[in-house]
Motif scaffolding. Sequence first.
Motif, PDB file in Angstrom:
ATOM      1  N   GLN A 117      48.702  55.674  47.159  1.00 25.36           N
ATOM      2  CA  GLN A 117      47.463  55.647  46.660  1.00 25.36           C
ATOM      3  C   GLN A 117      46.359  55.102  47.873  1.00 25.36           C
ATOM      4  O   GLN A 117      45.048  55.042  47.982  1.00 25.36           O
TER       5      GLN A 117
ATOM      6  N   GLU B  91      38.782  56.456  44.220  1.00 24.53           N
ATOM      7  CA  GLU B  91      40.278  56.752  43.706  1.00 24.53           C
ATOM      8  C   GLU B  91      41.268  55.866  44.708  1.00 24.53           C
ATOM      9  O   GLU B  91      42.386  55.484  43.978  1.00 24.53           O
ATOM     10  N   THR B  92      40.830  55.868  45.915  1.00 27.24           N
ATOM     11  CA  THR B  92      42.163  55.453  46.676  1.00 27.24           C
ATOM     12  C   THR B  92      41.911  53.951  46.562  1.00 27.24           C
ATOM     13  O   THR B  92      40.908  53.267  46.485  1.00 27.24           O
TER      14      THR B  92
END
Length: 310
Positions: A151, A244-245
């Motif tokens: 991630q 998201e990351t």
Amino acid sequence: MMRDNTVTRLIQTRSGQTNLHVWRGGHSYERQKGHIYRSEWNNLLFSTRPQPQGESQLRYFDVRSPLPYASATFDAIDAFHIIEHLTPEEADLFLREAFRVLRSAGILRLSTPDLESVCRAYLDRVADYDRSPSATNRVRYEWSVLELLDQIAREHSGGLMRRYVAEERFDPGYAKKRYGDVFEDFRGQDRSDATNRRSAARSPARVTPRAIFRAVRRRLRRAALSSRRYRDPDSVCDFRNTGETNKWLYDHLSLTALLAKTGFENIVRMTYATSDIPDWERFDLDRSTHGDYPIEPSLYVEARKPPSPS
């Protein structure tokens, strides 16, 4: 950017507290706890998307900007998996803003992936495979590497983890233990996609010139989208800008130091079931509704804004 202090009505809990709930999203989380935080908390959803029409209970907001509230507005703030999606500089701004909008002696609760737990899991899986190089231990080891790195490093939505799930290169029990109900959302989406692809492959179809033309056109479109998604630097930047990351990871030491630097005190580690926020046992925002375990296993830390001098 100018601060927006035009919020006209703030929700209060049954006991009269004014609380702020900040999070990034998640189907399991919304499905299990949405009815609670929508009814008694004020809600900021970390998003770069515009506010949807008709959505009045959640405010879509980029938390990398100053929070849109006046100083000393809230009795408590619950920031659910926000801080890991910010750079250290952005996290510093967010915590300073949280400090500002909290009232005297107000409580900030942070949940985030536990860097210590992630690293220990990785080292344990290495040791397990060294002792017994089985296929199961290999799969668990590879998953621990994904948990640590994917991630952070991914350049498209879902990253390598999505590919591993689609290819069934994981141990369901181990993945559920590490990710809780969040993993079932992730897995379910890919299982549904895979089922649809298999059903389409089994469906009889007439092979006609028009069908061949459409199939080629679809493949060309997918190839063009894939090329832009994986090779266009602007596309990569846009993806990494959505939240998201993971941009940083914390353990209890680094998170405590960051909170103390911001001015918070009484910094304590909590569990998914414990909190000093009034009525937490009723809100219970971190416990799964399917059992006595966290929706998403995390590091939970709470801190207080110092009381005003009397």
